[in-house]
Design a protein around this motif. Sequence first.
Motif, PDB file in Angstrom:
ATOM      1  N   ASP A  94       1.114  -1.534   0.182  1.00 25.00           N
ATOM      2  CA  ASP A  94      -0.018   0.166   0.109  1.00 25.00           C
ATOM      3  C   ASP A  94       0.759   1.081  -0.012  1.00 25.00           C
ATOM      4  N   GLU A  95       1.459   1.407   0.688  1.00 28.42           N
ATOM      5  CA  GLU A  95       2.486   2.151   1.227  1.00 28.42           C
ATOM      6  C   GLU A  95       3.731   2.546   0.277  1.00 28.42           C
ATOM      7  N   ALA A  96       4.507   1.205  -0.918  1.00 27.67           N
ATOM      8  CA  ALA A  96       6.138   2.054  -1.323  1.00 27.67           C
ATOM      9  C   ALA A  96       5.961   0.840  -3.000  1.00 27.67           C
ATOM     10  N   SER A  97       4.865   0.082  -3.261  1.00 29.27           N
ATOM     11  CA  SER A  97       5.098  -0.502  -4.722  1.00 29.27           C
ATOM     12  C   SER A  97       4.863   0.362  -5.439  1.00 29.27           C
ATOM     13  N   LEU A  98       5.712  -0.601  -6.728  1.00 30.54           N
ATOM     14  CA  LEU A  98       5.723  -0.006  -7.748  1.00 30.54           C
ATOM     15  C   LEU A  98       4.581   1.225  -8.276  1.00 30.54           C
ATOM     16  N   PRO A  99       3.307   0.250  -8.605  1.00 31.78           N
ATOM     17  CA  PRO A  99       2.271   0.955  -9.054  1.00 31.78           C
ATOM     18  C   PRO A  99       1.876   2.404  -8.126  1.00 31.78           C
ATOM     19  N   VAL A 100       2.212   1.893  -6.897  1.00 32.07           N
ATOM     20  CA  VAL A 100       1.348   3.743  -6.151  1.00 32.07           C
ATOM     21  C   VAL A 100       2.340   4.928  -6.042  1.00 32.07           C
ATOM     22  N   GLY A 101       3.755   4.321  -6.121  1.00 33.31           N
ATOM     23  CA  GLY A 101       4.487   5.539  -6.342  1.00 33.31           C
ATOM     24  C   GLY A 101       4.179   5.600  -7.638  1.00 33.31           C
ATOM     25  N   LEU A 102       4.129   5.233  -8.559  1.00 35.07           N
ATOM     26  CA  LEU A 102       4.279   5.918  -9.936  1.00 35.07           C
ATOM     27  C   LEU A 102       2.757   6.908  -9.755  1.00 35.07           C
ATOM     28  N   THR A 103       1.959   6.248  -9.372  1.00 40.33           N
ATOM     29  CA  THR A 103       0.296   6.616  -9.809  1.00 40.33           C
ATOM     30  C   THR A 103       0.531   8.364  -8.162  1.00 40.33           C
ATOM     31  N   ARG A 104       1.332   7.977  -7.451  1.00 38.62           N
ATOM     32  CA  ARG A 104       1.669   9.094  -6.319  1.00 38.62           C
ATOM     33  C   ARG A 104       2.599  10.158  -7.357  1.00 38.62           C
ATOM     34  N   THR A 105       3.257  10.101  -8.168  1.00 33.78           N
ATOM     35  CA  THR A 105       3.527  11.225  -8.641  1.00 33.78           C
ATOM     36  C   THR A 105       3.316  11.016 -10.060  1.00 33.78           C
ATOM     37  N   GLY A 106       1.885  10.944 -10.147  1.00 29.40           N
ATOM     38  CA  GLY A 106       1.170  11.517 -11.830  1.00 29.40           C
ATOM     39  C   GLY A 106       1.511  10.866 -12.691  1.00 29.40           C
ATOM     40  N   ARG A 107       2.616   9.037 -12.840  1.00 29.28           N
ATOM     41  CA  ARG A 107       2.373   8.832 -13.566  1.00 29.28           C
ATOM     42  C   ARG A 107       1.771   7.460 -14.181  1.00 29.28           C
ATOM     43  N   GLN A 108       1.424   6.576 -15.621  1.00 29.64           N
ATOM     44  CA  GLN A 108       0.264   5.808 -15.621  1.00 29.64           C
ATOM     45  C   GLN A 108       1.250   4.720 -15.533  1.00 29.64           C
ATOM     46  N   ALA A 109       1.123   2.982 -14.535  1.00 27.84           N
ATOM     47  CA  ALA A 109       1.167   2.288 -15.229  1.00 27.84           C
ATOM     48  C   ALA A 109       0.028   1.042 -15.001  1.00 27.84           C
ATOM     49  N   ALA A 110       0.501  -0.171 -15.892  1.00 28.45           N
ATOM     50  CA  ALA A 110      -1.153  -0.820 -16.037  1.00 28.45           C
ATOM     51  C   ALA A 110      -0.293  -2.712 -16.016  1.00 28.45           C
ATOM     52  N   LEU A 111      -1.173  -2.939 -15.335  1.00 28.26           N
ATOM     53  CA  LEU A 111      -0.909  -4.291 -15.372  1.00 28.26           C
ATOM     54  C   LEU A 111      -1.842  -5.228 -17.014  1.00 28.26           C
ATOM     55  N   LEU A 112      -1.042  -5.975 -17.670  1.00 31.74           N
ATOM     56  CA  LEU A 112      -0.759  -6.810 -18.218  1.00 31.74           C
ATOM     57  C   LEU A 112      -2.365  -7.791 -18.364  1.00 31.74           C
ATOM     58  N   ASN A 113      -1.912  -8.327 -17.257  1.00 32.96           N
ATOM     59  CA  ASN A 113      -3.103  -9.910 -17.109  1.00 32.96           C
ATOM     60  C   ASN A 113      -4.123  -9.425 -17.574  1.00 32.96           C
ATOM     61  N   PHE A 114      -4.631 -10.766 -18.426  1.00 32.34           N
ATOM     62  CA  PHE A 114      -6.135 -11.168 -18.913  1.00 32.34           C
ATOM     63  C   PHE A 114      -6.828 -12.042 -17.691  1.00 32.34           C
ATOM     64  N   TYR A 115      -8.191 -11.416 -16.783  1.00 31.05           N
ATOM     65  CA  TYR A 115      -8.667 -12.140 -15.267  1.00 31.05           C
ATOM     66  C   TYR A 115      -9.543 -12.523 -16.060  1.00 31.05           C
ATOM     67  N   CYS A 144      -7.833  -6.047 -16.277  1.00 31.95           N
ATOM     68  CA  CYS A 144      -8.102  -5.863 -17.026  1.00 31.95           C
ATOM     69  C   CYS A 144      -8.383  -4.998 -17.285  1.00 31.95           C
ATOM     70  N   PRO A 145      -7.751  -3.663 -17.850  1.00 35.59           N
ATOM     71  CA  PRO A 145      -7.687  -2.496 -17.763  1.00 35.59           C
ATOM     72  C   PRO A 145      -8.401  -2.601 -19.849  1.00 35.59           C
TER      73      PRO A 145
END
Length: 290
Positions: A94-115, A144-145
């Motif tokens: 919650d505090e330090a994962s890459l997706p969280v850090g990128l989102t907090r700094t205004g950057r974009q991340a996505a998980l490519l897995n199909f669920y 599934c973005p």
Amino acid sequence: MPTPLIWLALDGVGHPADAPPGSSGEADGPWETGLPTLRPFVDAGLALDATLGVEGLPQSATGQTCWLTGQDGVAAMHGHFGPQPGPTLRRMLDEASLPVGLTRTGRQAALLNFYPPGYFAAQHERPRHGCFPYSFLAAGLPLCPPGLPLLSPTLGLGYRAPWNATDGLDDWRRRGEEVAAVRGYDLLVFDAWFSDLLGHEGRSVPPPGLHLAAGAYLRRLDALLEGLLGAGAAVVLSSDHGNFEDLNVKSHTTARVPFAASGVSLRLPDGRPPTDVLEGGRVLQNLFGL
């Protein structure tokens, strides 16, 4: 628009340098499959310790927390823990994962897995997300973005024995090219967990077809990587612990794990190469200035 870093996060794949030779009538282990793109890519990279000097077999939740946060999930849990993160590891994510850090700094991340729909139904009944989907959800990002070329973690193989393929290598090369063509993201992650599932099918006498399935899985990963690199993508490949590299055992292993890249430097802020998965996670954080 930004060109994303593509992170192929393998699950349970030990480095080929620590893989035993094939046995039980099989001439070769999975890593001896013809892999013209993947094997040179891995061999040119690093082999990292996944034990962090702690007794016992490395596990997915603590190993992946190290990769995602650059913080010592094994120390936080006083040992190796998995497969899914519990409250302590979830707080770290919650505090330090890459997706969280990128989102907090205004950057974009996505998980490519199909669920598939069944995954969401199961999570509704009993939430048990692995570290990667949990981290993206913690960052307020969807699974599934829409609008992205989503990837099946089975790489086109059947989920259960005999693990028959439903598509071909050319399909996976094209998928690599499609992922490489995505713009507007800083990080795209593929949580490639099916290798760990195949590894847990290992036995002293492996079940019929397991070696063939393992080889087919790596050949599809090879094709995906070929498509990515051929299209000029920046790629990082990692793994959390050993397992799949030794199909003569059911359990995880203490094998070192691969860390390889194209288009980015795998160095710590002081210029040293990482030696273990914790330092590997710090390299990833450093790539984004986190």
